[in-house]
Scaffold this motif. Structure first.
Motif, short mmCIF file in Angstrom:
data_model
loop_
_atom_site.label_atom_id
_atom_site.label_comp_id
_atom_site.label_asym_id
_atom_site.label_seq_id
_atom_site.Cartn_x
_atom_site.Cartn_y
_atom_site.Cartn_z
N GLU A 141 7.62 -48.37 -15.24
CA GLU A 141 8.25 -46.95 -15.65
C GLU A 141 7.26 -46.61 -16.85
O GLU A 141 7.25 -45.43 -17.10
CB GLU A 141 9.60 -47.27 -16.19
CG GLU A 141 10.21 -46.08 -16.62
CD GLU A 141 11.92 -46.40 -16.70
OE1 GLU A 141 12.42 -45.62 -17.28
OE2 GLU A 141 12.04 -47.62 -16.30
N GLN A 144 4.38 -44.69 -15.60
CA GLN A 144 4.65 -43.51 -15.20
C GLN A 144 5.02 -42.40 -16.42
O GLN A 144 4.65 -41.37 -16.43
CB GLN A 144 6.16 -43.69 -14.23
CG GLN A 144 6.95 -42.37 -13.89
CD GLN A 144 6.38 -41.53 -12.97
OE1 GLN A 144 5.27 -41.88 -12.11
NE2 GLN A 144 6.85 -40.18 -12.78
N GLU A 145 5.43 -42.98 -17.52
CA GLU A 145 5.78 -42.18 -18.56
C GLU A 145 4.51 -42.00 -19.20
O GLU A 145 4.15 -40.63 -19.90
CB GLU A 145 6.68 -42.89 -19.59
CG GLU A 145 7.02 -42.18 -20.82
CD GLU A 145 7.76 -41.06 -20.66
OE1 GLU A 145 7.81 -40.16 -21.40
OE2 GLU A 145 8.64 -40.91 -19.50
N GLN A 148 2.96 -38.94 -17.03
CA GLN A 148 3.56 -37.75 -17.27
C GLN A 148 3.27 -36.94 -18.60
O GLN A 148 3.16 -35.72 -18.76
CB GLN A 148 5.14 -37.94 -17.13
CG GLN A 148 5.59 -38.19 -15.81
CD GLN A 148 6.99 -38.31 -15.64
OE1 GLN A 148 7.70 -38.65 -16.72
NE2 GLN A 148 7.72 -38.24 -14.61
N PHE A 182 10.92 -42.77 -8.72
CA PHE A 182 10.22 -41.92 -9.27
C PHE A 182 9.92 -40.60 -8.35
O PHE A 182 9.47 -39.64 -8.78
CB PHE A 182 8.66 -42.39 -9.75
CG PHE A 182 8.78 -43.58 -10.61
CD1 PHE A 182 9.40 -43.36 -11.81
CD2 PHE A 182 8.11 -44.71 -10.59
CE1 PHE A 182 9.67 -44.25 -12.79
CE2 PHE A 182 8.31 -45.74 -11.49
CZ PHE A 182 9.08 -45.72 -12.54
N GLY A 216 8.32 -35.34 -11.32
CA GLY A 216 8.32 -36.81 -10.52
C GLY A 216 7.49 -36.51 -9.38
O GLY A 216 6.17 -35.79 -9.46
#
Length: 239
Positions: A141, A144-145, A148, A182, A216
């Motif tokens: 995570e 992923q953050e 982004q 995600f 996402g």
């Protein structure tokens, strides 16, 4: 002629104690004093004083042992504090990699490259390989953050596809996708969905969207052009 002799007697009203007779002689004069002193028979050295060695003046072994125990605890506490500091700094510097080349962005133990040009999924992967890496494989995570935030409302290819077997999503290193959390959502429908598919081969490649409305992963036709995100170990990057 004989010397004069003087006697002095001093009496105290306290209880009877030991009696000492002091005799002081000075020249031909002799003085006798009889002194009666009452009180406790304890010697001053026995009142709340640490036991010491009369010859060396050092404290008794029991007191030394207590001091050694205290010092031992002090060292243990200092050692624990040092360990906490070492762990804290190691965790901090683990998330920073200062050896990433220019245009590559560091995160944890890897470097990331975000393209400024658009290509289809296959050519994007080929370009990542030529630079010593591959399209990003998202494993946490936190990663992923990070992606982004770096993408900043831009769409990027990621290293995920089901082109070999429909519905079986694999990363570019052939490892299977274990966590689908995600995947984004479009019009209330969870991705991947083959949305508006006009490609006979289907929407077999994944792209990271960072738009507020479409955020996402989304499956997209692999033939479409898009920007791409690579990841690599700093030592493998080819400039």
């Amino acid at each position: 002629m004989s010397a004069d002799i003087h006697y002095a007697t001093v009496n105290f009203s306290q209880k009877k104690l030991n009696k000492e007779v002091l005799r002081i002689q000075e020249g031909d004069t002799s003085t006798y004093a009889e002194v009666k002193v009452s009180g406790r028979s304890d010697s001053p050295s026995s009142i709340d004083e640490p036991v010491t060695d009369k010859n060396s003046g050092e404290k008794a072994p029991g007191d030394l042992q207590r001091r050694v125990v205290k010092l031992r605890w002090v060292f243990i506490i200092l050692a624990l504090l040092c360990l906490v500091l070492v762990i804290t700094f190691s965790l901090h510097f683990k998330s920073i990699n200062y050896t990433c080349p220019q245009l590559w962005r560091p995160f944890q133990s890897k470097c990331y490259f975000f393209s400024t040009v658009e290509m289809n999924w296959t050519l994007s992967q080929d370009n990542c390989t030529a630079m010593g890496g591959h399209l990003v494989i998202i494993e946490s995570e936190d990663e992923q953050e990070f992606l982004q935030q770096e993408a900043n409302n831009t769409q990027y290819w990621i290293g995920l596809t089901d082109s070999e077997t429909e519905g079986k999503w694999l990363w570019v290193d052939k490892s299977p996708l274990h966590d689908p959390k995600f995947w984004g959502e479009r019009n209330g429908i969870k991705e991947p969905d083959n949305y508006n598919n006009t490609d006979p081969n289907g929407e077999d490649c994944a792209r990271l969207n960072t738009d507020k409305g479409l955020k996402g992963w989304f499956d997209v036709s692999c033939g479409r052009n898009s920007k791409w995100a690579c990841e690599a170990q700093d030592k493998n990057i080819k400039l």
